[in-house]
Design a protein around this motif. Structure first.
Motif, PDB file in Angstrom:
ATOM      1  N   VAL A 106       0.852  -1.190   0.000  1.00 53.02           N
ATOM      2  CA  VAL A 106       0.000   0.000   0.000  1.00 53.02           C
ATOM      3  C   VAL A 106       0.888   1.240   0.000  1.00 53.02           C
ATOM      4  N   THR A 107       0.736   2.064  -1.011  1.00 51.52           N
ATOM      5  CA  THR A 107       1.465   3.329  -1.067  1.00 51.52           C
ATOM      6  C   THR A 107       0.459   4.470  -1.045  1.00 51.52           C
ATOM      7  N   THR A 108       0.903   5.600  -0.517  1.00 54.02           N
ATOM      8  CA  THR A 108      -0.004   6.743  -0.392  1.00 54.02           C
ATOM      9  C   THR A 108       0.674   8.005  -0.897  1.00 54.02           C
ATOM     10  N   ALA A 109      -0.121   8.935  -1.377  1.00 49.96           N
ATOM     11  CA  ALA A 109       0.406  10.161  -1.962  1.00 49.96           C
ATOM     12  C   ALA A 109       0.952  11.097  -0.894  1.00 49.96           C
ATOM     13  N   ALA A 110       1.877  11.940  -1.307  1.00 47.10           N
ATOM     14  CA  ALA A 110       2.439  12.956  -0.414  1.00 47.10           C
ATOM     15  C   ALA A 110       1.408  14.051  -0.156  1.00 47.10           C
ATOM     16  N   THR A 111       1.563  14.722   0.977  1.00 46.47           N
ATOM     17  CA  THR A 111       0.751  15.899   1.292  1.00 46.47           C
ATOM     18  C   THR A 111       1.692  17.060   1.603  1.00 46.47           C
ATOM     19  N   ALA A 112       1.136  18.172   2.036  1.00 53.06           N
ATOM     20  CA  ALA A 112       1.964  19.343   2.325  1.00 53.06           C
ATOM     21  C   ALA A 112       2.972  19.088   3.434  1.00 53.06           C
ATOM     22  N   ASP A 113       2.647  18.173   4.378  1.00 52.42           N
ATOM     23  CA  ASP A 113       3.531  17.964   5.524  1.00 52.42           C
ATOM     24  C   ASP A 113       3.881  16.495   5.750  1.00 52.42           C
ATOM     25  N   TYR A 114       3.636  15.663   4.756  1.00 56.56           N
ATOM     26  CA  TYR A 114       3.894  14.228   4.912  1.00 56.56           C
ATOM     27  C   TYR A 114       4.387  13.681   3.577  1.00 56.56           C
ATOM     28  N   ALA A 115       5.509  12.944   3.630  1.00 57.27           N
ATOM     29  CA  ALA A 115       6.160  12.492   2.396  1.00 57.27           C
ATOM     30  C   ALA A 115       5.405  11.400   1.672  1.00 57.27           C
ATOM     31  N   GLY A 116       4.508  10.723   2.356  1.00 56.00           N
ATOM     32  CA  GLY A 116       3.793   9.627   1.703  1.00 56.00           C
ATOM     33  C   GLY A 116       4.715   8.453   1.438  1.00 56.00           C
ATOM     34  N   GLY A 117       4.435   7.702   0.363  1.00 54.81           N
ATOM     35  CA  GLY A 117       5.233   6.527   0.035  1.00 54.81           C
ATOM     36  C   GLY A 117       4.574   5.267   0.562  1.00 54.81           C
ATOM     37  N   THR A 118       5.397   4.284   0.921  1.00 56.19           N
ATOM     38  CA  THR A 118       4.874   2.995   1.367  1.00 56.19           C
ATOM     39  C   THR A 118       4.329   3.091   2.785  1.00 56.19           C
ATOM     40  N   LEU A 119       3.045   2.770   2.939  1.00 53.13           N
ATOM     41  CA  LEU A 119       2.447   2.720   4.272  1.00 53.13           C
ATOM     42  C   LEU A 119       2.691   1.376   4.936  1.00 53.13           C
ATOM     43  N   GLY A 120       2.672   0.316   4.143  1.00 51.08           N
ATOM     44  CA  GLY A 120       2.828  -1.033   4.669  1.00 51.08           C
ATOM     45  C   GLY A 120       2.216  -2.032   3.714  1.00 51.08           C
ATOM     46  N   TRP A 121       1.958  -3.240   4.232  1.00 49.87           N
ATOM     47  CA  TRP A 121       1.374  -4.305   3.423  1.00 49.87           C
ATOM     48  C   TRP A 121       0.083  -4.789   4.069  1.00 49.87           C
ATOM     49  N   ARG A 122      -0.898  -5.080   3.251  1.00 52.10           N
ATOM     50  CA  ARG A 122      -2.170  -5.616   3.721  1.00 52.10           C
ATOM     51  C   ARG A 122      -2.338  -7.028   3.180  1.00 52.10           C
ATOM     52  N   VAL A 123      -3.227  -7.766   3.807  1.00 49.24           N
ATOM     53  CA  VAL A 123      -3.534  -9.128   3.368  1.00 49.24           C
ATOM     54  C   VAL A 123      -5.021  -9.214   3.055  1.00 49.24           C
ATOM     55  N   ARG A 124      -5.327  -9.725   1.877  1.00 51.26           N
ATOM     56  CA  ARG A 124      -6.711  -9.873   1.451  1.00 51.26           C
ATOM     57  C   ARG A 124      -6.962 -11.293   0.960  1.00 51.26           C
ATOM     58  N   VAL A 125      -8.214 -11.694   1.080  1.00 55.92           N
ATOM     59  CA  VAL A 125      -8.624 -13.041   0.696  1.00 55.92           C
ATOM     60  C   VAL A 125      -9.765 -12.945  -0.309  1.00 55.92           C
ATOM     61  N   GLY A 126      -9.547 -13.541  -1.475  1.00 63.59           N
ATOM     62  CA  GLY A 126     -10.607 -13.702  -2.455  1.00 63.59           C
ATOM     63  C   GLY A 126     -11.023 -12.440  -3.172  1.00 63.59           C
ATOM     64  N   THR A 127     -11.757 -12.640  -4.266  1.00 65.76           N
ATOM     65  CA  THR A 127     -12.375 -11.565  -5.038  1.00 65.76           C
ATOM     66  C   THR A 127     -13.785 -12.024  -5.350  1.00 65.76           C
ATOM     67  N   PHE A 128     -14.767 -11.238  -4.940  1.00 67.24           N
ATOM     68  CA  PHE A 128     -16.154 -11.689  -4.990  1.00 67.24           C
ATOM     69  C   PHE A 128     -17.035 -10.662  -5.706  1.00 67.24           C
ATOM     70  N   PRO A 129     -18.069 -11.130  -6.410  1.00 71.07           N
ATOM     71  CA  PRO A 129     -18.934 -10.208  -7.152  1.00 71.07           C
ATOM     72  C   PRO A 129     -19.940  -9.485  -6.271  1.00 71.07           C
ATOM     73  N   ALA A 130     -20.159  -9.980  -5.051  1.00 66.47           N
ATOM     74  CA  ALA A 130     -21.195  -9.384  -4.204  1.00 66.47           C
ATOM     75  C   ALA A 130     -20.785  -9.441  -2.740  1.00 66.47           C
ATOM     76  N   GLU A 131     -21.383  -8.563  -1.935  1.00 62.11           N
ATOM     77  CA  GLU A 131     -21.072  -8.485  -0.514  1.00 62.11           C
ATOM     78  C   GLU A 131     -21.387  -9.789   0.211  1.00 62.11           C
ATOM     79  N   ALA A 132     -22.479 -10.432  -0.175  1.00 62.85           N
ATOM     80  CA  ALA A 132     -22.879 -11.662   0.518  1.00 62.85           C
ATOM     81  C   ALA A 132     -21.799 -12.726   0.435  1.00 62.85           C
ATOM     82  N   ALA A 133     -21.164 -12.838  -0.718  1.00 62.66           N
ATOM     83  CA  ALA A 133     -20.115 -13.840  -0.882  1.00 62.66           C
ATOM     84  C   ALA A 133     -18.892 -13.486  -0.039  1.00 62.66           C
ATOM     85  N   ALA A 134     -18.552 -12.199   0.012  1.00 67.09           N
ATOM     86  CA  ALA A 134     -17.416 -11.771   0.838  1.00 67.09           C
ATOM     87  C   ALA A 134     -17.721 -11.993   2.323  1.00 67.09           C
ATOM     88  N   THR A 135     -18.943 -11.726   2.728  1.00 61.07           N
ATOM     89  CA  THR A 135     -19.335 -11.935   4.122  1.00 61.07           C
ATOM     90  C   THR A 135     -19.282 -13.416   4.491  1.00 61.07           C
TER      91      THR A 135
END
Length: 535
Positions: free
Chosen positions: A117-146
């Motif tokens: 996960v990277t984020t854009a710079a702002t007036a007082d923050y350099a931005g860059g890499t925030l860290g890494w996230r973990v995700r599971v699956g890709t679903f067409p609807a909320e019910a399937a993700a739930t």
């Protein structure tokens, strides 16, 4: 502006602050539309006049956007690569911790991936890499993700179903729904009012606050205490001036929105606060106004506060030794607890020193509560029948004492979004960049959420904006997108107000946006109201 610091509740005099560029009310297009998503998105704008000088514009961008995918975002425990392996689970971690969790999930039969996960710079923050996230699956609807989240929980993991449109990707196609109130002081014959309701210590919905004052329109305003463990729910978590009365101290250094009844001179200004109690030749420093002693929501207080005297958003700093002044506006009773309380009548004379502290105040009276080491010092200072002076006031960034008329209100907010017509986003200054906790920035600043924005344009008009979010029907805005929207609407100075489930716009006694809390409209600490004219 020169002058001494004001007494609590004293009249404050007019702030001469400047404003910004006209907010467009015409139809949007790829050239004149909001800077959100792809440039070829359809955008409609519908404008109507609510009263002289007040218009409401609804902007819908990308209304026919195709549905995006759902996923499950998994909480990441500390791992071998983490500086603190025992740290509680968070949304973002270091690359090694995220990779370890993704591998473990795959071994348990889940389709897991780690993502940078990277984020854009702002007036007082350099931005860059925030860290890494973990995700599971890709679903067409909320019910399937739930359903997948339920399966994950059964396997001992934690996480949440997540719509990928809320991530903030630049190429997303929406939709977005944004409502804009514009108040033109050249035509406005009403009153622009900051309101907290019957008392400071309780919460009311924006619609209830609007109804109580017979408002034509209104939006939610500043940050406030929500959890009783953080203070008195409803208490502004930052500067609060209402009808010219200073009723909540500033989170020192953070911005506020300054408004006047005429809607002229609306401005975004940064404030610091100082106060004191005096009797005879002895002066003691105040720590706050109208809040539970020892609990400083959003921090930014005095040097002995823990963990910091700097602003730290959504954090409650503590201090066992405090002096806090109370006005009748706080509530029916002052907070109860150990310590001492000097109770003053309407003339400023001490009528009682009570211990433990807490209770009702005499009509028109005030008090000062003391905890810890200050209890004995206040008891020695406050003598029954003798005057006890309470001084309290704001200063601007140039160190000048701030005064205002009875028609002035100041509402807390942050970060800044636009200054002098230029994008100027200040999350680090305002406590949204938190050392060792990138997940806070990720969720609060980087991701899309419902937002409430306010500012002023070059024509001197006050502009109030709500953007719905946390739904598939309106994606919401990141903080950087909020700045882009404010600038595109012509604001020269703009500030972020409280958002998320608090975001509410009321027009003619109806909530016209879609608040994101499952329970519906959220009770808040204060609101900014547009009152009708007297003609």
């Amino acid at each position: 502006m020169n002058g001494r610091l004001l007494g609590v509740g004293a009249a404050l005099c007019a702030l001469a602050l400047v404003g910004a560029t006209p907010a467009p009310a015409s139809s949007g297009s790829r050239h004149g539309g909001l800077p959100l998503g792809a440039s070829d998105l359809t955008e409609t704008r519908t404008t109507r006049t609510l009263q002289p000088g007040v218009t409401l514009t609804r902007i819908v961008r990308g209304a026919n956007a195709p549905a995006m995918a759902w996923t499950v975002e998994v909480s990441i425990p500390g791992g071998a690569g983490s500086p603190d392996p025992d740290a509680p689970p968070t949304a973002l971690k270091d690359e090694t911790s995220a990779a370890e969790l993704a591998s473990e999930l795959r071994a348990d039969g889940f389709e897991a991936r780690s993502e940078k996960v990277t984020t854009a710079a702002t007036a007082d923050y350099a931005g860059g890499t925030l860290g890494w996230r973990v995700r599971v699956g890709t679903f067409p609807a909320e019910a399937a993700a739930t359903a997948e989240r339920t399966r994950l929980r059964a396997a001992g993991y934690t996480g949440s179903a997540w719509y990928t449109g809320w991530d903030g990707s630049a190429g997303d196609r929406g939709p977005w729904r944004v409502d804009v109130l514009t108040i033109d002081p050249k035509k406005f014959d009403g009153d622009l009012k900051a309101s907290y309701g019957p008392d400071l210590e309780n919460r009311e919905t924006t619609s209830a606050l609007a109804a109580a004052d017979g408002a034509t329109a209104g939006v939610n305003a500043g940050f406030f205490v929500l959890d009783p463990k953080a203070g008195a729910p409803g208490d502004p978590a930052g500067v609060g001036v209402y009808d010219g009365r200073l009723l909540s101290e500033a989170v020192n250094g953070r911005p506020g929105l300054v408004v006047h009844g005429s809607a002229r001179g609306t401005a975004v200004e940064r404030f610091t606060w100082r106060g004191s109690v005096r009797a005879g030749g002895t002066t003691l420093p105040l720590d706050g106004i109208d809040r539970v002693p020892g609990l400083i929501r959003n921090c930014g207080g005095t040097a002995d506060d823990t963990p910091t005297a700097r602003p730290l958003h959504d954090t409650t700093c503590t201090d066992p030794d405090e002096l806090v002044a109370f006005t009748p506006e706080f509530g029916k009773q002052t907070p109860k607890g150990e310590g001492a309380e000097a109770v003053l009548d309407g003339t400023g004379r001490v009528v009682e020193v009570r211990s433990p502290r807490g209770g009702a105040l005499p009509a028109g009276g005030r008090s000062v509560q003391a905890t810890g080491t200050y209890a004995a010092r206040l008891t020695a200072l406050a003598k029954t029948g003798q005057p006890l002076g309470i001084q309290s006031g704001l200063k601007d960034t140039k160190g000048r004492s701030v005064t205002a008329s009875r028609a002035t209100g100041i509402l807390n907010g942050g970060p800044e979004l636009v200054r002098d017509g230029r994008r100027h986003v200040t999350p680090a200054t305002d406590g949204m960049v938190q050392s060792g906790n990138p997940s806070f920035y990720y969720g609060w600043v980087h991701k899309r959420n419902p937002r409430t924005l306010a500012g002023t344009d070059a024509a001197g008009r006050t502009v109030l904006v709500t953007a719905d979010g946390r739904s598939t029907g309106s994606l919401g805005l990141s903080i950087n997108e909020s700045a882009d929207v404010a600038k595109s609407l012509g604001l020269r100075d703009a500030i972020n107000l409280d958002g998320g489930g608090s975001t509410t716009m009321v027009v003619d006694d109806q909530v016209i946006n879609d608040p994101s809390d499952a329970a519906g409209e959220r009770p808040v600490g204060d609101a900014l109201l547009v009152l009708p004219g007297t003609h």
